[in-house]
Design a protein around this motif. Structure first.
Motif, PDB file in Angstrom:
ATOM      1  N   ASP A   1      60.444  81.618   6.117  1.00 49.66           N
ATOM      2  CA  ASP A   1      60.181  80.475   6.993  1.00 49.66           C
ATOM      3  C   ASP A   1      58.691  80.115   6.986  1.00 49.66           C
ATOM      4  O   ASP A   1      58.318  78.945   6.862  1.00 49.66           O
ATOM      5  CB  ASP A   1      60.614  80.798   8.431  1.00 49.66           C
ATOM      6  N   TYR A   2      57.863  81.135   7.125  1.00 45.33           N
ATOM      7  CA  TYR A   2      56.421  80.895   7.172  1.00 45.33           C
ATOM      8  C   TYR A   2      55.919  80.308   5.853  1.00 45.33           C
ATOM      9  O   TYR A   2      55.173  79.323   5.836  1.00 45.33           O
ATOM     10  CB  TYR A   2      55.684  82.212   7.475  1.00 45.33           C
ATOM     11  N   LEU A   3      56.340  80.911   4.728  1.00 44.16           N
ATOM     12  CA  LEU A   3      55.838  80.473   3.422  1.00 44.16           C
ATOM     13  C   LEU A   3      56.259  79.044   3.107  1.00 44.16           C
ATOM     14  O   LEU A   3      55.463  78.262   2.578  1.00 44.16           O
ATOM     15  CB  LEU A   3      56.332  81.428   2.334  1.00 44.16           C
ATOM     16  N   ARG A   4      57.494  78.676   3.405  1.00 48.16           N
ATOM     17  CA  ARG A   4      57.951  77.321   3.122  1.00 48.16           C
ATOM     18  C   ARG A   4      57.086  76.279   3.823  1.00 48.16           C
ATOM     19  O   ARG A   4      56.719  75.259   3.242  1.00 48.16           O
ATOM     20  CB  ARG A   4      59.410  77.160   3.554  1.00 48.16           C
ATOM     21  N   ILE A   5      56.761  76.551   5.061  1.00 50.01           N
ATOM     22  CA  ILE A   5      55.997  75.563   5.831  1.00 50.01           C
ATOM     23  C   ILE A   5      54.553  75.478   5.361  1.00 50.01           C
ATOM     24  O   ILE A   5      54.018  74.395   5.170  1.00 50.01           O
ATOM     25  CB  ILE A   5      56.078  75.899   7.332  1.00 50.01           C
ATOM     26  N   VAL A   6      53.910  76.648   5.160  1.00 49.82           N
ATOM     27  CA  VAL A   6      52.496  76.597   4.769  1.00 49.82           C
ATOM     28  C   VAL A   6      52.313  76.110   3.333  1.00 49.82           C
ATOM     29  O   VAL A   6      51.253  75.582   2.981  1.00 49.82           O
ATOM     30  CB  VAL A   6      51.794  77.960   4.965  1.00 49.82           C
ATOM     31  N   MET A   7      53.330  76.252   2.486  1.00 50.12           N
ATOM     32  CA  MET A   7      53.217  75.692   1.135  1.00 50.12           C
ATOM     33  C   MET A   7      53.240  74.172   1.184  1.00 50.12           C
ATOM     34  O   MET A   7      52.694  73.508   0.310  1.00 50.12           O
ATOM     35  CB  MET A   7      54.331  76.222   0.235  1.00 50.12           C
ATOM     36  N   GLY A   8      53.856  73.610   2.212  1.00 51.37           N
ATOM     37  CA  GLY A   8      53.738  72.171   2.432  1.00 51.37           C
ATOM     38  C   GLY A   8      52.304  71.808   2.768  1.00 51.37           C
ATOM     39  O   GLY A   8      51.774  70.783   2.330  1.00 51.37           O
ATOM     40  N   GLY A   9      51.655  72.662   3.543  1.00 53.95           N
ATOM     41  CA  GLY A   9      50.242  72.446   3.861  1.00 53.95           C
ATOM     42  C   GLY A   9      49.334  72.595   2.668  1.00 53.95           C
ATOM     43  O   GLY A   9      48.225  72.039   2.636  1.00 53.95           O
ATOM     44  N   LEU A  10      49.779  73.342   1.633  1.00 54.39           N
ATOM     45  CA  LEU A  10      48.983  73.514   0.415  1.00 54.39           C
ATOM     46  C   LEU A  10      48.696  72.177  -0.253  1.00 54.39           C
ATOM     47  O   LEU A  10      47.678  72.018  -0.935  1.00 54.39           O
ATOM     48  CB  LEU A  10      49.716  74.439  -0.554  1.00 54.39           C
ATOM     49  N   ILE A  11      49.588  71.209  -0.066  1.00 52.46           N
ATOM     50  CA  ILE A  11      49.392  69.874  -0.645  1.00 52.46           C
ATOM     51  C   ILE A  11      48.078  69.272  -0.159  1.00 52.46           C
ATOM     52  O   ILE A  11      47.425  68.504  -0.869  1.00 52.46           O
ATOM     53  CB  ILE A  11      50.592  68.970  -0.290  1.00 52.46           C
ATOM     54  N   PHE A  12      47.670  69.641   1.034  1.00 53.62           N
ATOM     55  CA  PHE A  12      46.399  69.155   1.588  1.00 53.62           C
ATOM     56  C   PHE A  12      45.261  70.144   1.369  1.00 53.62           C
ATOM     57  O   PHE A  12      44.095  69.754   1.315  1.00 53.62           O
ATOM     58  CB  PHE A  12      46.556  68.894   3.093  1.00 53.62           C
ATOM     59  N   TYR A  13      45.601  71.440   1.255  1.00 51.26           N
ATOM     60  CA  TYR A  13      44.567  72.470   1.211  1.00 51.26           C
ATOM     61  C   TYR A  13      43.713  72.388  -0.054  1.00 51.26           C
ATOM     62  O   TYR A  13      42.485  72.498   0.003  1.00 51.26           O
ATOM     63  CB  TYR A  13      45.207  73.853   1.312  1.00 51.26           C
ATOM     64  N   ILE A  14      44.333  72.187  -1.218  1.00 51.42           N
ATOM     65  CA  ILE A  14      43.562  72.140  -2.461  1.00 51.42           C
ATOM     66  C   ILE A  14      42.615  70.938  -2.493  1.00 51.42           C
ATOM     67  O   ILE A  14      41.431  71.084  -2.832  1.00 51.42           O
ATOM     68  CB  ILE A  14      44.502  72.169  -3.687  1.00 51.42           C
ATOM     69  N   PRO A  15      43.062  69.716  -2.141  1.00 51.25           N
ATOM     70  CA  PRO A  15      42.094  68.604  -2.057  1.00 51.25           C
ATOM     71  C   PRO A  15      40.991  68.862  -1.040  1.00 51.25           C
ATOM     72  O   PRO A  15      39.844  68.440  -1.242  1.00 51.25           O
ATOM     73  CB  PRO A  15      42.966  67.412  -1.636  1.00 51.25           C
ATOM     74  N   LEU A  16      41.317  69.558   0.057  1.00 52.54           N
ATOM     75  CA  LEU A  16      40.298  69.918   1.046  1.00 52.54           C
ATOM     76  C   LEU A  16      39.234  70.807   0.413  1.00 52.54           C
ATOM     77  O   LEU A  16      38.024  70.576   0.580  1.00 52.54           O
ATOM     78  CB  LEU A  16      40.961  70.644   2.215  1.00 52.54           C
ATOM     79  N   VAL A  17      39.658  71.819  -0.333  1.00 45.27           N
ATOM     80  CA  VAL A  17      38.719  72.747  -0.986  1.00 45.27           C
ATOM     81  C   VAL A  17      37.832  72.015  -1.983  1.00 45.27           C
ATOM     82  O   VAL A  17      36.609  72.207  -2.027  1.00 45.27           O
ATOM     83  CB  VAL A  17      39.492  73.885  -1.684  1.00 45.27           C
ATOM     84  N   ILE A  18      38.429  71.148  -2.791  1.00 45.33           N
ATOM     85  CA  ILE A  18      37.667  70.431  -3.816  1.00 45.33           C
ATOM     86  C   ILE A  18      36.733  69.409  -3.179  1.00 45.33           C
ATOM     87  O   ILE A  18      35.580  69.244  -3.605  1.00 45.33           O
ATOM     88  CB  ILE A  18      38.625  69.760  -4.825  1.00 45.33           C
ATOM     89  N   GLY A  19      37.205  68.708  -2.157  1.00 43.89           N
ATOM     90  CA  GLY A  19      36.356  67.747  -1.466  1.00 43.89           C
ATOM     91  C   GLY A  19      35.126  68.413  -0.861  1.00 43.89           C
ATOM     92  O   GLY A  19      34.002  67.906  -0.973  1.00 43.89           O
ATOM     93  N   ASN A  20      35.331  69.581  -0.240  1.00 45.71           N
ATOM     94  CA  ASN A  20      34.206  70.323   0.312  1.00 45.71           C
ATOM     95  C   ASN A  20      33.260  70.800  -0.782  1.00 45.71           C
ATOM     96  O   ASN A  20      32.037  70.820  -0.599  1.00 45.71           O
ATOM     97  CB  ASN A  20      34.712  71.515   1.128  1.00 45.71           C
ATOM     98  N   ALA A  21      33.805  71.173  -1.933  1.00 48.85           N
ATOM     99  CA  ALA A  21      32.977  71.630  -3.051  1.00 48.85           C
ATOM    100  C   ALA A  21      32.076  70.511  -3.568  1.00 48.85           C
ATOM    101  O   ALA A  21      30.912  70.738  -3.918  1.00 48.85           O
ATOM    102  CB  ALA A  21      33.869  72.148  -4.183  1.00 48.85           C
ATOM    103  N   ILE A  22      32.614  69.302  -3.609  1.00 45.00           N
ATOM    104  CA  ILE A  22      31.824  68.145  -4.047  1.00 45.00           C
ATOM    105  C   ILE A  22      30.661  67.909  -3.085  1.00 45.00           C
ATOM    106  O   ILE A  22      29.520  67.681  -3.504  1.00 45.00           O
ATOM    107  CB  ILE A  22      32.722  66.889  -4.137  1.00 45.00           C
ATOM    108  N   LEU A  23      30.950  67.967  -1.800  1.00 45.54           N
ATOM    109  CA  LEU A  23      29.903  67.777  -0.794  1.00 45.54           C
ATOM    110  C   LEU A  23      28.825  68.855  -0.904  1.00 45.54           C
ATOM    111  O   LEU A  23      27.624  68.566  -0.817  1.00 45.54           O
ATOM    112  CB  LEU A  23      30.508  67.786   0.603  1.00 45.54           C
TER     113      LEU A  23
END
Length: 448
Positions: free
Chosen positions: A128-150
Motif C-alpha cells: 500500500d505504501y509503495l504504490r502511493i509513494v511511487m505515484g509521488g515519484l512522478i514529481f520527485y525526480i523533476p523536483l530533484v533536477i529542478g533544485n540541481a539546476i538552481l
C-alpha cells in the motif's frame, strides 16, 4: 572571489542547503516517528517502501548532478544562455523518466515487496505504501533536477523554500491522516504515504515555478523543454551516468543490505530502520556543505580560478567534519534518549540505540567522503566517485554484511560496524583521488 571570502561563500550556499536537506529528511523521519507509534510491522512496511522509492528517485535523479556541474561551469564562464538551455534539456528528460518509473512502480509494487519479505502483514502495508509513494515519484525526480539546476546557478534558497512548504505540508498530513486528526480520516500507513506523495508534488510545483519564471538566477524556457536537442542530452546524460551508477551502487547496496537485515526478524529490522532515520539527520550538514563545494568548484573552474576551487573544497571538508563530528559525539553519549523520540516500543528502541552508538564512529568519514565527492563532481569528475563506491560496496560493505547476517549470525550492531568501516575506506580513497589533482584539468564540453 577573493580567498578571504571562501568561507563566506561556502556558508552562504551551505546553510540553505543544510536546512533544505533537513526538511527533505523529515519526509522520512516524520513518517517513521509517527508510524513508530503503531506496530513493528508498520515500521518495516513504511521503511521498505520508502527505501525503494527514494533509491529509484536518487538513482535517476542523479541526472541533476550532471546538470549542476554543467550549469555551474557555464555560469562561472559568464555563458548564462548555455547554462539555461542545458538545464531545460536535463529537466525535460527527467520528467519523461519520472512518469515511466512512477507507473512501473505502481504496477509492480506487490511483487517487489513480496520478493523481499514473507510476513503477510508487512506485505500488505508495504505494498500500500509503495504504490502511493511511487505515484509521488512522478514529481520527485523533476523536483530533484529542478533544485540541481538552481544550485548550479548558485541559488540554494529557493530549494529551501520549496522544502519548507512541502515538508510542513507533509508533517501536518502525517499527523492528520495517520491518526485521524484535524478532521481527516485515520488511514495509518496509507495516510503516511498519501502525505509523503502529496508533499513531493507540492515541492515540485514550487521549485519548477521559480525555475520556469526565471526570478531565481536562471530560467528554463518552455520552448527548450518541448524541443529536445539530442547532443545536449547526450552530454548531460554522459556526465551524469557515472553519478547515476554510483547512486545505483550505493542505493542498491543499501537496499540489498536492508533485505538481508530483514531476515534477522521484524524487530531487528525495525530497530535498524529507526536508527537509520535518526542518523539521516546527521548527514545534512555534510550534504549541505557538499552542495556548496560542488557549486563553488564548478563555478571557479568555469572562471579558470583553480586556487579558489581548491580552497573551497578543502575548507568545505573541514567544516563538514567539525559539524558531523559534533553530532557523532551526541550519538555516542545519548543514543537511547534520541531513539526514544522515534518509537515507544522498548525492545526496538534498545536495538536502535546500539546501532546509533556504533554509527557515531562513521560521522567524520562520511563528512569527508561526501564533500570530496561533491567537489570532484563539481569539477566534472563523476567517474572517480563511482569507481570508489564500486570498490567499497563490493569489497567491504556487502561481503561483511552477508557474513554477519547469514554465516556468523551476529547482532545487528555488527552490521553497523561494517558500514562504518566502509565509510572509512571510502573517505581515504576519495582523498587520494582528490590529491592526485586530475580534477583541476577536467573539461566539460557542450555541443549543440
Amino acid at each position: 572571489m577573493k580567498m578571504n571570502n571562501v568561507t563566506k561563500q561556502i556558508f552562504l550556499l551551505a546553510w540553505p542547503a543544510i536546512l533544505e536537506m533537513m526538511m527533505h529528511t523529515l519526509v522520512w523521519t516524520a513518517d517513521t516517528a509517527m508510524v513508530g507509534r503503531l506496530t513493528p510491522a508498520a515500521i518495516t512496511g513504511v521503511n521498505l517502501g520508502a527505501n525503494i522509492m527514494f533509491a529509484v528517485g536518487h538513482i535517476f535523479g542523479a541526472l541533476g548532478i550532471g546538470a549542476t556541474a554543467m550549469v555551474a561551469r557555464y555560469i562561472g564562464a559568464k555563458e548564462k544562455e548555455k547554462a539555461e538551455f542545458i538545464g531545460a534539456q536535463a529537466l525535460s528528460i527527467g520528467m519523461v523518466m519520472s512518469v515511466v518509473l512512477g507507473i512501473l512502480g505502481i504496477l509492480f509494487a506487490k511483487p517487489i515487496i513480496t520478493s523481499i519479505v514473507d510476513d503477510p502483514e508487512v506485505i500488505v502495508l508495504g505494498t500500500d505504501y509503495l504504490r502511493i509513494v511511487m505515484g509521488g515519484l512522478i514529481f520527485y525526480i523533476p523536483l530533484v533536477i529542478g533544485n540541481a539546476i538552481l544550485r548550479g546557478a548558485g541559488n540554494t534558497v529557493i530549494p529551501l523554500i520549496s522544502a519548507i512548504l512541502a515538508n510542513t505540508f507533509n508533517i501536518i498530513g502525517d499527523y492528520g491522516l495517520i491518526f485521524g486528526r484535524l478532521g481527516l480520516p485515520e488511514l495509518g500507513v496509507r495516510g503516511a504515504a498519501i502525505a509523503t506523495g502529496s508533499a513531493q508534488a507540492l515541492g515540485a510545483i514550487v521549485t519548477l515555478y521559480y525555475v520556469i519564471r526565471g526570478t531565481a538566477g536562471i530560467q528554463v524556457k518552455i520552448k527548450d523543454l518541448i524541443k529536445w536537442d539530442f547532443k545536449t542530452i547526450r552530454n548531460v546524460v554522459g556526465l551524469s551516468t557515472p553519478a547515476g551508477l554510483e547512486m545505483l551502487m550505493n542505493e542498491g547496496s543499501r537496499l540489498l543490505s536492508s533485505f538481508w537485515i530483514a531476515q534477522l526478524g521484524t524487530v531487528a529490522f525495525a530497530g535498524h530502520s529507526l536508527a537509520i532515520a535518526a542518523e539521516s539527520i546527521s548527514f545534512m550538514p555534510g550534504y549541505g556543505i557538499a552542495i556548496a563545494a560542488t557549486t563553488l568548484v564548478g563555478q571557479n573552474l568555469g572562471d579558470n580560478n583553480v586556487v579558489d576551487a581548491d580552497e573551497s573544497a578543502k575548507k568545505s571538508v573541514l567544516y563538514a567534519s567539525i559539524l558531523m563530528g559534533l553530532v557523532g559525539v551526541a550519538f555516542f553519549l545519548i543514543p537511547y534518549p534520541i531513539m526514544r523520540l522515534f518509537s515507544t516500543d522498548h525492545e526496538t528502541v534498545a536495538l536502535a540505540a546500539v546501532c546509533l552508538r556504533v554509527g557515531a564512529l562513521e560521522q567524520i568519514p562520511i563528512a569527508i567522503a561526501i564533500v570530496v565527492s561533491g567537489a570532484l563532481k563539481g569539477a566534472g569528475d563523476t567517474k572517480g566517485p563511482f569507481k570508489i563506491a564500486l570498490i567499497t560496496n563490493l569489497t567491504v560493505r556487502l561481503p561483511l554484511i552477508y557474513f554477519i547476517v547469514f554465516v556468523w549470525r551476529l547482532h545487528i550492531g555488527y552490521v553497523w560496524a561494517a558500514t562504518a568501516l566502509q565509510f572509512m575506506v571510502e573517505a581515504l580513497l576519495m582523498v587520494v583521488r582528490y590529491k592526485k589533482g586530475q580534477w583541476k584539468s577536467t573539461e566539460i564540453q557542450w555541443e549543440q
